[in-house]
Design an enzyme around this catalytic site. Structure first.
Site, PDB file in Angstrom:
ATOM      1  N   CYS A  99       0.496  -0.785   0.028  1.00  0.00           N
ATOM      2  CA  CYS A  99       0.060  -0.432  -0.034  1.00  0.00           C
ATOM      3  C   CYS A  99       1.001   1.585  -0.230  1.00  0.00           C
ATOM      4  O   CYS A  99       0.601   1.784  -0.913  1.00  0.00           O
ATOM      5  CB  CYS A  99      -0.461  -0.116   1.084  1.00  0.00           C
ATOM      6  SG  CYS A  99      -0.463  -0.258   2.519  1.00  0.00           S
TER       7      CYS A  99
ATOM      8  N   HIS B  52      -1.011   7.287   4.223  1.00  0.00           N
ATOM      9  CA  HIS B  52      -0.452   5.660   4.008  1.00  0.00           C
ATOM     10  C   HIS B  52       1.027   6.776   3.989  1.00  0.00           C
ATOM     11  O   HIS B  52       1.553   5.853   3.527  1.00  0.00           O
ATOM     12  CB  HIS B  52      -1.375   5.092   3.151  1.00  0.00           C
ATOM     13  CG  HIS B  52      -0.522   4.035   4.292  1.00  0.00           C
ATOM     14  ND1 HIS B  52      -0.786   2.014   3.786  1.00  0.00           N
ATOM     15  CD2 HIS B  52      -0.618   3.163   6.152  1.00  0.00           C
ATOM     16  CE1 HIS B  52      -0.176   1.856   4.132  1.00  0.00           C
ATOM     17  NE2 HIS B  52      -0.636   2.077   5.682  1.00  0.00           N
TER      18      HIS B  52
END
EC number: 3.1.6.4
Lengths: 522, 522
Positions: free
Chosen positions: A78, A141
């Site tokens: 991710c 993220h």
């Protein structure tokens, strides 16, 4: 100079019929809406062959737009793939990798010290140059320490979280992940933003949907071109859905989450139609990496006919669903075989805005508009990295593996399986196997499942090797790796006291600062 | 009585809007066109997710019609599945199985003595009762001795072959397979009907296409309702295509064959449109069994996300692509989750013709018109047999395996692999594993790849077992197996001297008659 170049690109887009006039009569660049899924696999949509066919809105989006069958993320995990999307650059360049051990996937858990470097230019920063207002909804993220905050990197608004929605934690050894509105925390997962791990119930997708709808309406009213990065995460374990969707899928909880997302995408596209901005909004749907088969079948998706999943550089780990929708601009019902990359969304978005990509650094993303608007096919390589190691490359129909690895025997024997039910001898290896001198080469058209390496002695093999070798050499010789951001971990940098915690009375005391090398097992 | 029942069904179809008036003003039942593929897999069409997306005509057929995602053949091998289609009965009932060894797949090679018994009532025989003219184009595969000739079983015309196009043979130990026009041989494969095994070139699909177009035109001109069974075989190894298609696919030779078939289906549907009979022609596209992964990647197709392929009773062996097209009758762009069977084509075709299925025998096929016309869902089991052994059953979303087996260790070690690249521990077994007391149960919605058996201790398992057990008991208790037709082989019965061979000067002398037990290794 930049303004001149932008004006020139504008004239080009006008000629191509890809720009529209705003209500004031001045040309207004199209809105850009990136719908980024989390751990959703290539095979999870009806239009990609998912047998339960529970994605009518996404299937309709494809029927009204263009579907890519060969679209790739930049990393099977991710954080690096998201960093690549927003910078247009491979993780090995933008720093989203580790050198702690060879070929290790690394991301941004709470204890990570690094994040997106200030030297990187992110898409929303650049879009400001064309008057865009930018919002991120969902998962960032790219680092959670203050310097990495998305509003410091070009976004004007944020609703979402800096890390995955793992938990619940006890707020002692590890704090629960904060949810931000813009600069400040407004609560934490499992506290103000509940996720019931037993039932899978959470209202987060509905909240993220409302954030998107609200932002679109506000920007449309203000006549601002907008960039909305809708980075939702219901399909990442722990998988969740809101009550009306729970138990409605034939696919279990994972399918419930997909159905809620599909419904939400339908509502977003309907709003664009209702506001009559569909023809001036470029919408792209894709995912950050392949389905997490380690969470299957209850909390993991499907990579269709492809090998393995998330964390691997087989097709199941990196080939993604990808649909572009721009009614009246991109012809309906098309399929593109263009090799596409998540990094192309950076360059393509700049092109839509009439902007040039930065000229002072290597940009890996291509402008896909010629593929989208005119059906052109451009030859380009797709590089598959794990950490600092170039594992494979695809050129045309051929994929060459320079290294094969799933995970270690030790992990595998403990039940960590990235390729459940799949086993290709000499390919899905549990030791890091080097093939840099004689790569394993597959023809992805005849063999999308990477089951039948070409014979080393075949003419086809030798011809392909002769074409791939210089491409890889050129890439590696010119490569200047960025400063690795994902090497150092420290419990003290976790989300103990995010900005705004005082107002909520939710500040926690960090432990003593002890930097350590992060451990990346895969 | 039959006429009364037919008239009543006609009134019903008229009420449903599913019957049209002929030019004479009398109601004319719809034409029926079954397009049966050979070894084509569930994952071979773009609309089922094949990544190269090279089937625009079939994808359009699905967009204009209804796609079934849960449609099954009756056996993972060609002859039994074709016998099941034309009789509406499981092979264990119509005799298309062997008892020479447990759970062995059997078919009709040249040396087979048996074939379709006279006591079986085939679809074209029954359709005569409603005035249909019937033609088979392509592979018969229900026995090649004179008594089994398709024109003795209700077809009015035939162009094609009694067996697979294996070869070339030397006409000494084994004759080349004949090609028939109606009652007589008009040549043999590799002789008058060449197949170039090196290049893959053959004009057979073009010939079969012309046969179909010609038949449709003639019947339309004569105002006869017709049944056309287009059982072509370009996707069965040795895979072939005509020159204009060779080398055009991204998928290699197999893809060339698929592209030619797709093009041909487009031409057939266009003819129906041009003749203005599309709204009075029911067209169904499916395949006889899963893709033959033993021939992959050069001559085998794709079963998408499913486990294993042809010869097995995993989903890859028996779940098939299935599209029904009947413009103006079946709503466009629909997906049905009805569990469907190839045997349903028998009963559904009779229903379309206003006929009742025979009342003197068990018919396994359902009338799918309620699913097609009104979107109804009917609960029904799907039984998966290998030879005389009930291997598995699917009921709703659940599949229970009573036996697991791929093939023997001996064969597997020689390189015969029905599940290349796939290996599910305890499931893809190489010994015949019995689970009749505690079947392995999978949830096909959450786990279409049959990778995660439900825990024996779970409530879900116990509930499902409680539902499946009585269904299987009832089936087995009521089952009266037919006389097995596929036990005895004899070199003397091969295609030495088919009718018409004298005219061609191509009669061969059969060897001495030596009946032997057929050997069925899988």
């Amino acid at each position: 100079m930049a303004a001149v170049a932008a004006a020139m690109r504008w004239r080009l887009l006008l000629v191509m019929g890809a720009a529209v006039l705003g209500t004031s009569g001045t040309p207004q660049p199209p809105n850009i809406l990136l719908l980024l899924m989390d751990d959703m696999g290539w095979g999870d949509l009806g239009v990609y062959g998912e047998p339960s066919r529970e994605t009518p809105n996404l299937d309709r989006m494809a029927a009204e737009g263009m579907l890519f069958s060969n679209f790739y993320t930049a990393n099977p995990l991710c954080s690096p793939s998201r960093a690549a999307l927003l910078t247009g650059r491979l993780p090995i360049r933008n720093g989203f990798y580790t050198t702690n051990a060879q070929a290790r996937n690394a991301y941004t858990p709470q204890e990570i010290v690094g994040g997106i470097p200030d030297t990187e230019l992110l898409l929303p920063e650049l879009l400001k140059g064309a008057g865009y207002v930018s919002k991120i909804v969902g998962k960032w993220h790219l680092g959670h320490r203050p310097r990495f905050h998305p509003l410091k990197h070009g976004f004007d608004e944020w609703f979402g979280s800096p890390n995955c929605h793992f938990g619940p934690y006890d707020n002692r050894a590890r704090p629960n992940i904060p949810v931000y509105r813009d600069w400040e925390m407004v609560g934490r997962f499992y506290e103000e933003f509940p996720i019931n791990q037993k039932t899978g119930e959470a209202n987060l997708t509905q909240i993220y949907l409302q954030e998107a709808l609200d932002f679109i309406k506000r920007q449309q009213a203000a006549q601002h071109p907008f960039f909305l990065y809708w980075a939702i995460d219901a399909t990442h374990a722990p998988v969740y859905a809101s009550k009306p969707f729970l138990g409605t899928s034939q696919r279990g909880r994972y399918g419930d989450a997909v159905r809620e997302i599909d419904d939400s995408v339908g509502k977003i596209l309907n709003l664009l139609r209702d506001l009559k901005v569909a023809e001036n909004t470029f919408v792209f749907f894709t995912s950050d990496n392949g389905a997490a088969l380690i969470s299957a079948p209850k909390e993991g998706g499907s990579n269709g006919p492809f090998l393995c999943g998330k964390q691997t550089t087989f097709e199941g780990g990196m080939r993604e669903p990808a649909i572009v929708w721009w009614p009246g601009r991109i012809p309906a019902g098309q399929v593109s075989h263009q090799l596409g990359s998540i990094m192309d969304l950076f360059t393509t978005s700049l092109s839509l805005a009439g902007l040039e990509p930065p000229g002072d650094r290597v940009i890996d993303g291509l402008d896909l508009l010629p593929a989208m608007l005119q059906g052109q096919l451009m030859e380009r390589p797709i590089f598959y990295y794990r950490g600092n190691t170039l594992m494979a490359v695809t050129l045309g129909q051929y994929k060459a593996h320079f290294w094969t690895w799933t995970n270690s025997w030790e992990e595998f024997r403990q039940g960590v399986d990235f390729c459940p039910g799949q086993n290709v001898s000499g390919v899905t290896t549990h030791t890091q196997e080097e093939h840099t001198k004689l790569p394993l080469i597959f023809h992805l058209g005849r063999d999308p499942g990477e089951r039948y390496p070409l014979s080393f002695a075949s003419t086809e093999y030798l011809n392909v090797l002769g074409r791939i070798t210089p491409v890889v050499q050129q890439h590696q010789e010119a490569l200047v790796p960025g400063q690795p951001q994902l090497n150092v971990c420290n419990q003290a940098v976790m989300n103990w006291a995010p900005p705004g915690c005082e107002k909520l009375g939710k500040c926690l005391t960090p432990p003593e600062s002890v930097p350590v090398k992060c451990s990346w097992p895969h």
